[in-house]
Design an enzyme around this catalytic site. Structure first.
Site, short mmCIF file in Angstrom:
data_model
loop_
_atom_site.label_atom_id
_atom_site.label_comp_id
_atom_site.label_asym_id
_atom_site.label_seq_id
_atom_site.Cartn_x
_atom_site.Cartn_y
_atom_site.Cartn_z
N CYS A 134 0.80 -0.97 0.00
CA CYS A 134 0.09 0.03 -0.13
C CYS A 134 1.10 1.26 0.08
O CYS A 134 1.66 1.30 -0.95
CB CYS A 134 -0.74 -0.06 1.14
N ASP A 144 -7.10 -1.56 -8.96
CA ASP A 144 -6.65 -0.58 -7.94
C ASP A 144 -6.66 1.12 -8.49
O ASP A 144 -5.70 1.27 -9.46
CB ASP A 144 -5.09 -0.78 -7.58
N HIS A 157 -6.58 -3.37 -4.36
CA HIS A 157 -5.91 -2.75 -3.49
C HIS A 157 -5.76 -3.30 -2.17
O HIS A 157 -6.84 -3.19 -1.51
CB HIS A 157 -6.00 -1.11 -3.25
#
Length: 251
Positions: A134, A189, A221
Site C-alpha cells: 500500500c 486499484d 488494493h
C-alpha cells in the site's frame, strides 16, 4: 520450518523515537536485513505475521511504525477484520498522517532505519532488501532511490501514486536506483491506473534499472492483507513467490 524470535525495539530518528517490530531466525547468527514498510493500517498481528514469514526464510526483518510522530502503534484502534464499511472512519484518522510523510521525512526516517540495521549484530554486513505494501510501496521505492548503496532489492505490492505527474513523484528517483525492483500491481486499484504503471515502467527502463512489474488480474488494493476484505489468496501466494525469489537473488 525455521523458528523465529520476535521483539519490539525503539529506533532513534532525527525527529524522535520510532517503535518497531523486529524478527529474525532464532539461531544466534546474523542474517541479511530486510526493511518492511507497513500499509496504512500499520503494525498489527497480520503485518507481524508477514514479517515472521520473511524471517523464517532466513532474514532479519525490521518493521517500523512510520507514523511514530503521532504516537506508538497502533495510532488508531483496529478491528480484527477490516471491512469496507469501516475504512472511511479509519482513514479519517490515518489520512492526515499518510500525507504528512513528505519525501524529505521519508528519506530522513529511511536513513535511521537503514543505520539501525547496519549497526545491528543480528544483520550481516552488506546491502539490505526492502518491501512495502500500500503506502509502503512508495516508501520502498523512495528508499531504494535515496540510498542506492544500501538497498540491493526492493519490492512494492498494491502501491498507489508511484508515478504521478507531481514534481516529487517517487518514480523520478529511478536514475539513482541500483537495486533490482519488483512491483505487483492490482488491476482493480484506482490509485495505480494503467497510465501510472506505464510511466513507472518507462522511467525504470530509461534509467537501466533491473525490474519486473506484474499486474495481478482481479486483485484489489490491499490484496496481500488477510485481515481485510481486499484479500486475494491467489494474489497473496503469487506475491510471496515473487518477493522471496527477489530477496534470494540479491541478498
Amino acid at each position: 520450518m525455521t523458528t523465529v524470535l520476535a521483539t519490539s525495539v525503539d529506533l532513534t530518528t532525527q525527529d524522535g523515537t520510532a517503535d518497531a517490530y523486529l524478527v529474525h531466525p532464532d539461531d544466534g547468527a546474523p542474517h541479511p536485513g530486510v526493511l518492511l514498510y507497513m500499509d496504512a493500517f500499520g503494525l498489527r498481528p497480520h503485518l507481524k505475521g508477514m514479517a515472521d514469514r520473511i524471517a523464517a526464510a532466513g532474514y532479519t526483518v525490521l518493521v517500523p511504525n512510520v507514523f511514530y510522530r503521532a504516537g506508538r502503534a497502533p495510532i488508531v484502534e483496529l478491528p480484527d477484520f477490516i471491512d469496507p464499511q469501516q475504512r472511511p472512519d479509519l482513514f479519517d484518522v490515518l489520512g492526515p498522517h499518510i500525507f504528512a510523510l513528505t519525501p524529505e521525512l521519508v528519506a530522513r526516517d529511511a536513513e535511521a532505519y537503514l543505520r539501525w540495521l547496519a549497526d545491528s549484530p543480528l544483520v550481516t554486513d552488506g546491502p539490505v532488501g526492502v518491501t512495502g505494501y500500500c503506502m509502503g510501496a512508495a516508501l520502498a521505492l523512495r528508499t531504494a532511490g535515496s540510498f542506492p548503496d544500501r538497498v540491493a532489492a526492493a519490492a512494492g505490492f498494491h502501491g498507489g501514486r508511484l508515478a504521478t505527474d507531481a514534481p516529487d513523484s517517487p518514480h523520478l528517483l529511478a536514475e539513482h536506483i541500483t537495486a533490482e525492483l519488483y512491483f505487483g500491481h492490482a488491476d482493480q486499484d484506482p490509485g495505480m491506473p494503467a497510465e501510472q504503471i506505464d510511466r513507472l515502467n518507462k522511467a525504470l527502463s530509461a534509467a537501466g534499472v533491473r525490474h519486473r512489474t506484474e499486474v495481478y488480474q482481479g486483485a484489489h488494493h490491499g490484496f496481500t492483507q488477510a485481515d481485510t476484505a481486499a484479500y486475494d489468496e491467489a494474489g497473496d501466494a503469487r506475491h510471496w513467490e515473487a518477493l522471496l525469489a527477489l530477496l534470494d537473488r540479491n541478498l
